[in-house]
Design an enzyme around this catalytic site. Structure first.
Site, PDB file in Angstrom:
ATOM      1  CG  HIS A 258      56.081  53.092  43.994  1.00  0.00           C
ATOM      2  ND1 HIS A 258      56.483  53.635  42.795  1.00  0.00           N
ATOM      3  CD2 HIS A 258      55.628  51.852  43.721  1.00  0.00           C
ATOM      4  CE1 HIS A 258      56.272  52.747  41.836  1.00  0.00           C
ATOM      5  NE2 HIS A 258      55.759  51.655  42.363  1.00  0.00           N
TER       6      HIS A 258
ATOM      7  CD  GLU B  93      53.652  44.085  45.906  1.00  0.00           C
ATOM      8  OE1 GLU B  93      52.588  43.447  45.915  1.00  0.00           O
ATOM      9  OE2 GLU B  93      54.566  43.859  45.102  1.00  0.00           O
TER      10      GLU B  93
HETATM   11  N1  COA Z   1      59.948  51.911  55.243  1.00  0.00           N
HETATM   12  C1  COA Z   1      60.849  52.695  55.840  1.00  0.00           C
HETATM   13  N2  COA Z   1      61.653  53.559  55.175  1.00  0.00           N
HETATM   14  C2  COA Z   1      61.509  53.621  53.855  1.00  0.00           C
HETATM   15  C3  COA Z   1      60.576  52.828  53.167  1.00  0.00           C
HETATM   16  C4  COA Z   1      59.779  51.952  53.895  1.00  0.00           C
HETATM   17  N3  COA Z   1      58.890  51.171  53.306  1.00  0.00           N
HETATM   18  N4  COA Z   1      60.675  53.108  51.840  1.00  0.00           N
HETATM   19  C5  COA Z   1      61.633  54.008  51.701  1.00  0.00           C
HETATM   20  N5  COA Z   1      62.139  54.333  52.923  1.00  0.00           N
HETATM   21  C6  COA Z   1      63.199  55.293  53.210  1.00  0.00           C
HETATM   22  C7  COA Z   1      64.546  54.738  52.825  1.00  0.00           C
HETATM   23  O1  COA Z   1      65.134  54.034  53.884  1.00  0.00           O
HETATM   24  C8  COA Z   1      65.316  55.980  52.468  1.00  0.00           C
HETATM   25  O2  COA Z   1      65.775  56.575  53.625  1.00  0.00           O
HETATM   26  P1  COA Z   1      67.285  57.160  53.679  1.00  0.00           P
HETATM   27  O3  COA Z   1      67.317  58.199  52.592  1.00  0.00           O
HETATM   28  O4  COA Z   1      67.384  57.697  55.063  1.00  0.00           O
HETATM   29  O5  COA Z   1      68.169  55.995  53.393  1.00  0.00           O
HETATM   30  C9  COA Z   1      64.239  56.894  51.882  1.00  0.00           C
HETATM   31  O6  COA Z   1      62.999  56.452  52.409  1.00  0.00           O
HETATM   32  C10 COA Z   1      64.174  56.827  50.390  1.00  0.00           C
HETATM   33  O7  COA Z   1      64.096  55.482  50.016  1.00  0.00           O
HETATM   34  P2  COA Z   1      64.692  54.910  48.696  1.00  0.00           P
HETATM   35  O8  COA Z   1      65.427  53.675  49.028  1.00  0.00           O
HETATM   36  O9  COA Z   1      65.403  55.959  47.901  1.00  0.00           O
HETATM   37  O10 COA Z   1      63.428  54.550  47.895  1.00  0.00           O
HETATM   38  P3  COA Z   1      63.472  53.694  46.606  1.00  0.00           P
HETATM   39  O11 COA Z   1      62.799  54.488  45.570  1.00  0.00           O
HETATM   40  O12 COA Z   1      64.792  53.167  46.279  1.00  0.00           O
HETATM   41  O13 COA Z   1      62.639  52.430  47.100  1.00  0.00           O
HETATM   42  C11 COA Z   1      60.978  50.916  47.560  1.00  0.00           C
HETATM   43  C12 COA Z   1      61.342  52.187  46.799  1.00  0.00           C
HETATM   44  C13 COA Z   1      59.603  50.461  47.108  1.00  0.00           C
HETATM   45  C14 COA Z   1      61.983  49.826  47.222  1.00  0.00           C
HETATM   46  C15 COA Z   1      60.983  51.201  49.061  1.00  0.00           C
HETATM   47  O14 COA Z   1      60.032  52.196  49.361  1.00  0.00           O
HETATM   48  C16 COA Z   1      60.775  49.962  49.902  1.00  0.00           C
HETATM   49  O15 COA Z   1      61.722  49.251  50.182  1.00  0.00           O
HETATM   50  N6  COA Z   1      59.495  49.655  50.303  1.00  0.00           N
HETATM   51  C17 COA Z   1      59.206  48.475  51.075  1.00  0.00           C
HETATM   52  C18 COA Z   1      59.142  47.269  50.159  1.00  0.00           C
HETATM   53  C19 COA Z   1      57.897  47.288  49.298  1.00  0.00           C
HETATM   54  O16 COA Z   1      56.801  47.600  49.727  1.00  0.00           O
HETATM   55  N7  COA Z   1      58.090  46.894  48.025  1.00  0.00           N
HETATM   56  C20 COA Z   1      57.019  46.843  47.055  1.00  0.00           C
HETATM   57  C21 COA Z   1      57.165  47.934  46.058  1.00  0.00           C
HETATM   58  S1  COA Z   1      55.787  48.077  44.975  1.00  0.00           S
END
Ligand code: COA
Length: 360
Positions: free
Chosen positions: A253, A306
């Site tokens: 998140h 989710e």
């Molecule tokens: N699975 C694997 N790796 C994950 C991850 C996940 N669900 N969520 C974050 N990461 C990793 C990213 O790849 C990133 O790694 P890196 O620094 O080596 O590139 C690191 O953790 C930080 O992620 P970041 O993209 O900065 O997090 P964010 O704040 O931009 O993204 C989400 C938040 C929710 C978009 C992200 O966690 C995600 O894509 N989750 C899966 C989709 C989901 O469940 N969405 C519903 C949200 S309520």
């Protein structure tokens, strides 16, 4: 320095909801989400978030009542034959945004809740009609005397749903009604900040919610549970996903550094339905948390809303294609509250960009 994700940038003062990502706390209209989810129906929560946003006359004796929301569902039903091919979109979010574009709201001042009630009533009617069209079945007319959750299930399934399913869906609709400055709410507030109208703001917000990084994740979570099949396969499957460079849906998140409090609320709400997927979901969550801890020790990644949304919406009988639109059926109330608040207190949102192109 560019802050492309706007992390930590405060763009509004709000009385609607507050997310504490460090402690895993969510407050909606002055109440903890855990308490709100058991203490009120969706209609009660609608009144509370609209009141918090500053809607006029939103006290308990005011116009935001279950009957008014039921009447709005009935009014939306009149539009269904005139939606043309909007309901033929293969994607429910595309269908919903197109259908919402047909809604005419009463002209009122910026704090009049009538437009919000109209939109809140329309969403479940359109989503249920889309879902049934997809299944090759005729749409079912709303029953304005029923509660919102019960009627939404009935319009989708074509029969009255059981009390347990209605209670669980009601708890879900309350739990996800608002979540501070998430991407779709920000979108709605940007549109409202130009002094645009509520439906434009909501249509834009549906577009933002559609993406899998926001509201589009629960369908894929169910796909993941199906692909894993049994707890014993979780670790291998999840490790393979990460090795392929894919994210684990339902985990991580932008704001929470601990487990999303809504995951626990939904996990509790789904328990009485005895879903066969619940035990598998718990095992997959535990395996995913461990693997992500090992892979990304510096980045706490826990279950988000989710994860158990998928289990709950499946258990109440909704098809997975309807999960993201069902999120919108609830969040439309939060967006409406934010639009009212933005009109009352905000100013034009117009950030800056850094030019990195060629100079003349
Ligand atoms: N699975 C694997 N790796 C994950 C991850 C996940 N669900 N969520 C974050 N990461 C990793 C990213 O790849 C990133 O790694 P890196 O620094 O080596 O590139 C690191 O953790 C930080 O992620 P970041 O993209 O900065 O997090 P964010 O704040 O931009 O993204 C989400 C938040 C929710 C978009 C992200 O966690 C995600 O894509 N989750 C899966 C989709 C989901 O469940 N969405 C519903 C949200 S309520």
């Amino acid at each position: 320095m560019t802050n492309a994700g706007l992390e930590g940038v405060v763009v509004a003062d709000t009385q609607i909801s507050d997310v504490d990502g460090e402690r895993g706390k969510l407050v909606i209209a002055g109440a903890d989400v855990e308490q709100l989810a058991v203490a009120t129906s969706f209609e009660g929560a609608v009144r509370q978030v609209l009141a918090a946003g500053g809607a006029a006359g939103a006290g308990p004796a005011g116009p935001i009542t279950p009957a008014a929301i039921g009447a709005a569902r009935a009014a939306a039903w009149e539009l269904v034959p005139r939606l043309g091919d909007a309901l033929d979109h293969p994607d429910g979010m595309d269908a919903l945004r197109t259908a919402l574009g047909h809604v005419r709201v009463p002209a009122g001042g910026p704090t009049d809740p009538a437009a919000a009630i109209t939109a809140i009533g329309a969403a479940p009617v359109f989503v249920a009609a889309w879902s049934r069209r997809r299944a090759g079945q005729p749409p079912v007319a709303p029953d304005p005397a029923l509660g919102h959750a019960a009627d939404y299930l009935r319009m989708t399934l074509g029969r009255a749903a059981g009390d347990g399913a209605v209670r669980a869906l009601d708890a879900y609709l309350v739990t996800v009604i608002d979540h501070a400055m998430c991407a779709s709410t920000f979108t709605a507030r940007v549109i409202a900040s130009t002094a645009s109208d509520l439906i434009s703001a909501i249509v834009g917000a549906v577009g933002a919610l559609k993406g899998p990084l926001h509201g589009g994740a629960p369908g894929p979570v169910l796909d993941m549970l199906d692909a894993i099949g049994a707890p014993a396969h979780a670790e291998t499957w999840l490790t393979g996903e990460l090795a392929a460079g894919r994210r684990i849906m339902g985990m991580g998140h932008r704001v929470y550094r601990v487990r999303d409090p809504r995951a626990a609320v939904l996990e509790t709400a789904v328990r009485p339905l005895l879903s066969p997927r619940l035990e598998l979901a718990r095992a997959v969550e535990a395996a995913a948390a461990k693997i992500l801890r090992d892979n990304k020790p510096d980045r706490p990644l826990a279950a988000n809303v989710e994860f158990y949304t998928a289990v709950l919406l499946d258990a109440v009988g909704l098809p997975r294609e309807q999960f993201a639109p069902t999120f919108a059926v609830s969040r439309i109330a939060g967006w409406s509250a934010h639009v009212i608040e933005q009109h009352r207190t905000g100013r034009l949102i117009r950030p800056a960009s850094r030019y990195t192109g060629a100079m003349p």
